[in-house]
Design an enzyme around this catalytic site. Structure first.
Site, PDB file in Angstrom:
ATOM      1  N   GLU A 101     -50.951  -1.871 -33.281  1.00 43.07           N
ATOM      2  CA  GLU A 101     -49.630  -1.682 -33.403  1.00 43.07           C
ATOM      3  C   GLU A 101     -49.270  -0.228 -33.216  1.00 43.07           C
ATOM      4  O   GLU A 101     -50.060   0.618 -33.810  1.00 43.07           O
ATOM      5  CB  GLU A 101     -49.305  -2.092 -34.845  1.00 43.07           C
ATOM      6  CG  GLU A 101     -49.120  -3.538 -35.194  1.00 43.07           C
ATOM      7  CD  GLU A 101     -48.528  -3.747 -36.742  1.00 43.07           C
ATOM      8  OE1 GLU A 101     -48.888  -4.880 -37.195  1.00 43.07           O
ATOM      9  OE2 GLU A 101     -47.933  -3.036 -37.195  1.00 43.07           O
TER      10      GLU A 101
ATOM     11  N   CYS B 169     -45.235   6.359 -34.629  1.00 48.09           N
ATOM     12  CA  CYS B 169     -46.390   5.883 -35.634  1.00 48.09           C
ATOM     13  C   CYS B 169     -47.620   5.465 -34.911  1.00 48.09           C
ATOM     14  O   CYS B 169     -47.469   4.215 -34.786  1.00 48.09           O
ATOM     15  CB  CYS B 169     -45.710   5.146 -36.682  1.00 48.09           C
ATOM     16  SG  CYS B 169     -46.877   4.564 -38.149  1.00 48.09           S
TER      17      CYS B 169
ATOM     18  N   CYS C 166     -58.530  -2.331 -40.540  1.00 50.20           N
ATOM     19  CA  CYS C 166     -58.988  -0.861 -41.512  1.00 50.20           C
ATOM     20  C   CYS C 166     -59.990  -1.530 -42.497  1.00 50.20           C
ATOM     21  O   CYS C 166     -59.918  -2.524 -43.122  1.00 50.20           O
ATOM     22  CB  CYS C 166     -57.761  -0.457 -42.261  1.00 50.20           C
ATOM     23  SG  CYS C 166     -57.895   0.997 -42.919  1.00 50.20           S
TER      24      CYS C 166
ATOM     25  N   CYS D 141     -56.652  -1.181 -49.141  1.00 51.08           N
ATOM     26  CA  CYS D 141     -55.773  -0.894 -50.137  1.00 51.08           C
ATOM     27  C   CYS D 141     -54.798  -2.053 -50.423  1.00 51.08           C
ATOM     28  O   CYS D 141     -54.617  -2.762 -49.418  1.00 51.08           O
ATOM     29  CB  CYS D 141     -54.788   0.281 -49.604  1.00 51.08           C
ATOM     30  SG  CYS D 141     -55.720   1.703 -49.282  1.00 51.08           S
TER      31      CYS D 141
ATOM     32  N   CYS E 185     -51.232  -2.935 -48.703  1.00 49.73           N
ATOM     33  CA  CYS E 185     -51.294  -2.842 -47.356  1.00 49.73           C
ATOM     34  C   CYS E 185     -51.560  -3.875 -46.257  1.00 49.73           C
ATOM     35  O   CYS E 185     -52.708  -4.430 -46.632  1.00 49.73           O
ATOM     36  CB  CYS E 185     -52.100  -1.648 -47.020  1.00 49.73           C
ATOM     37  SG  CYS E 185     -52.220  -1.238 -45.128  1.00 49.73           S
TER      38      CYS E 185
ATOM     39  N   CYS F 242     -46.863  -1.400 -42.303  1.00 49.51           N
ATOM     40  CA  CYS F 242     -48.254  -1.138 -41.738  1.00 49.51           C
ATOM     41  C   CYS F 242     -49.048  -2.596 -41.303  1.00 49.51           C
ATOM     42  O   CYS F 242     -49.281  -3.406 -42.469  1.00 49.51           O
ATOM     43  CB  CYS F 242     -48.976  -0.243 -42.444  1.00 49.51           C
ATOM     44  SG  CYS F 242     -50.367   0.311 -41.924  1.00 49.51           S
TER      45      CYS F 242
HETATM   46  N1  SAH Z   1     -55.272   4.824 -43.692  1.00 54.90           N
HETATM   47  C1  SAH Z   1     -54.212   5.845 -43.992  1.00 54.90           C
HETATM   48  C2  SAH Z   1     -53.065   5.784 -42.919  1.00 54.90           C
HETATM   49  C3  SAH Z   1     -52.655   4.606 -42.598  1.00 54.90           C
HETATM   50  S1  SAH Z   1     -51.400   3.824 -43.760  1.00 54.90           S
HETATM   51  C4  SAH Z   1     -53.594   6.245 -45.311  1.00 54.90           C
HETATM   52  O1  SAH Z   1     -53.956   5.377 -46.140  1.00 54.90           O
HETATM   53  O2  SAH Z   1     -53.046   7.268 -45.551  1.00 54.90           O
HETATM   54  C5  SAH Z   1     -49.938   5.070 -43.921  1.00 54.90           C
HETATM   55  C6  SAH Z   1     -49.270   4.860 -45.327  1.00 54.90           C
HETATM   56  O3  SAH Z   1     -48.731   3.711 -45.295  1.00 54.90           O
HETATM   57  C7  SAH Z   1     -50.138   5.411 -46.278  1.00 54.90           C
HETATM   58  O4  SAH Z   1     -49.374   6.079 -47.218  1.00 54.90           O
HETATM   59  C8  SAH Z   1     -50.148   3.869 -46.802  1.00 54.90           C
HETATM   60  O5  SAH Z   1     -50.603   3.872 -48.296  1.00 54.90           O
HETATM   61  C9  SAH Z   1     -48.805   3.345 -46.648  1.00 54.90           C
HETATM   62  N2  SAH Z   1     -48.691   1.758 -46.903  1.00 54.90           N
HETATM   63  C10 SAH Z   1     -49.501   1.095 -46.556  1.00 54.90           C
HETATM   64  N3  SAH Z   1     -48.813  -0.199 -46.782  1.00 54.90           N
HETATM   65  C11 SAH Z   1     -47.791  -0.149 -47.373  1.00 54.90           C
HETATM   66  C12 SAH Z   1     -46.675  -0.782 -47.784  1.00 54.90           C
HETATM   67  N4  SAH Z   1     -46.791  -2.152 -47.719  1.00 54.90           N
HETATM   68  N5  SAH Z   1     -45.458  -0.200 -48.215  1.00 54.90           N
HETATM   69  C13 SAH Z   1     -45.405   0.970 -48.199  1.00 54.90           C
HETATM   70  N6  SAH Z   1     -46.415   1.942 -47.726  1.00 54.90           N
HETATM   71  C14 SAH Z   1     -47.442   1.301 -47.282  1.00 54.90           C
END
Ligand code: SAH
Length: 373
Positions: free
Chosen positions: A107, A120, A127, A131, A134, A352
């Site tokens: 993406e 982006c 990944c 988290c 995510c 994401c």
């Molecule tokens: N792995 C890296 C970069 C990818 S995600 C990181 O964790 O920073 C980029 C940002 O989007 C991160 O801050 C992540 O926590 C956030 N993110 C992921 N899923 C999300 C969601 N459902 N809503 C809002 N932010 C989200």
């Protein structure tokens, strides 16, 4: 058809990601003049060629010879992706699903705003960090992206949106610090070959033990200076809550993460930003803001609040607008620089990893229904 007397083609990587000197050298290794390398550079980066066929200024015999021996990991020497799907939101936010040579999908999102276009980009397919809020983390990691696959995303957005990207954020799929060599190389290429400013590039990480100081040192070494912005996904003001949201935080105490952030700032001389996803009722209360302010007091930083984008699989809540405003105020009152990320392109599956998951879901359902008797 092969040119008589030409040196055999060594297995190699796609050309996207190579700079002018490397392309000149590569052309010479192929028995061509350095001038051919300069032409390749112009067509790859300035003109955005998608395949060798399109570079008609190169000798046809050479192009045909090259086409017979594609490089490792790509169907064509240039290393461009295929567009599998495009979704455009009302605000112009454009999400692309790009296909890699080995049949995976990535993406990438173009986000237009007053006088700027932010891309982006993803650094990995899937990944490993998992988290909980995510979408990307749900499917695990397939593999890291190669340099050409990262740079291609920026070129693809430029082509589709008809505009030069001004900013790049490594906030798509993947954890950039688990693919830092390719990420640094891609940054070098974006700056040197596409003319972007390092200051307009942001690398976002949830934190991988022992990688931040070395990222700073390698950035200085490889790029001459480390001026891109580092964004650290903090998401909680204490270790206990952070572990609930980020499984990998178990192996990286918040104090150790902050100590590494301080070393990063000391080495690069750049302030960094902390990202904080606001999850309704979970980490968005005034006492969380107060604890966060205490945690990062005196730190040369900026806090970026991200209201949670709901994803299908999880039960987290979007924070109320009042909670977002109160959280922001609580930080401001404690002299913490703070901004709230505007929700962009929610109708284009902005969170994401969501577009890929939705389409993969559809594709699997479709293929299942096709294969069922
Ligand atoms: N792995 C890296 C970069 C990818 S995600 C990181 O964790 O920073 C980029 C940002 O989007 C991160 O801050 C992540 O926590 C956030 N993110 C992921 N899923 C999300 C969601 N459902 N809503 C809002 N932010 C989200």
């Amino acid at each position: 058809m092969t040119t008589p007397g030409a040196a055999p083609l060594a297995p190699s990587r796609p050309l996207l990601g190579l700079g002018r000197p490397e392309l000149e050298q590569w052309a010479e290794q192929q028995g061509q003049s350095a001038f051919r390398g300069r032409q390749l550079h112009e067509w790859l980066y300035a003109k955005g060629a998608r395949s060798l066929d399109q570079i008609t200024v190169l000798p046809k015999a050479w192009r045909q010879q090259l086409a017979e021996h594609p490089p490792q990991g790509a169907a064509d020497w240039l290393g461009r992706s295929r567009e599998l799907h495009r979704s455009v939101a009302r605000d112009g936010t454009t999400k692309l699903l790009l296909g890699t040579a080995d049949g995976l999908s990535i993406e990438t999102v173009g986000i237009p705003a007053e006088g700027r276009l932010t891309v982006c980009v993803s650094s990995q397919v899937g990944c490993a960090m998992a988290c909980r809020f995510c979408a990307t983390g749900k499917g695990g990691l397939q593999r890291s992206l190669a340099v050409h696959e990262i740079v291609d995303q920026v070129l693809s957005v430029r082509e589709v949106m008809g505009e030069r990207p001004s900013h790049v954020v490594f906030m798509g799929m993947g954890e950039p610090l688990l693919n830092s060599e390719a990420v640094l190389h891609a940054i070098h290429c974006l700056c040197t070959d596409l003319g972007m400013a390092q200051r307009q590039i942001t690398v976002s990480t949830v934190g991988v033990p022992k990688t931040l100081p070395s990222l700073a040192e390698r950035a200085l070494e490889r790029l001459g200076r480390a001026q891109f912005t580092l964004a650290v996904s903090l998401h909680a003001p204490d270790q206990r809550l952070r572990e609930q949201l980020i499984p990998t935080a178990h192996a990286y105490p918040i104090e150790a993460l902050l100590a590494d952030c301080r070393r990063y700032v000391a080495i690069t001389g750049r302030r960094l930003s902390f990202e904080y996803v606001l999850l309704g009722g979970l980490n968005d209360q005034p006492h969380h803001a107060e604890a966060l302010a205490r945690l990062i007091r005196g730190f040369q930083s900026h806090v970026n609040l991200i209201p949670y984008n709901p994803i299908a699989e999880e039960e987290f809540q979007r924070p109320s607008p009042e909670a977002v405003a109160a959280f922001r105020r609580a930080l401001q009152e404690r002299h913490i620089a703070v901004s709230v990320r505007a929700s962009r392109g929610l109708d284009a599956d902005a969170a994401c990893g969501q577009l890929r998951r939705r389409l993969e879901g559809e594709l699997t359902t479709r293929s299942r229904s096709h294969s069922s008797p």
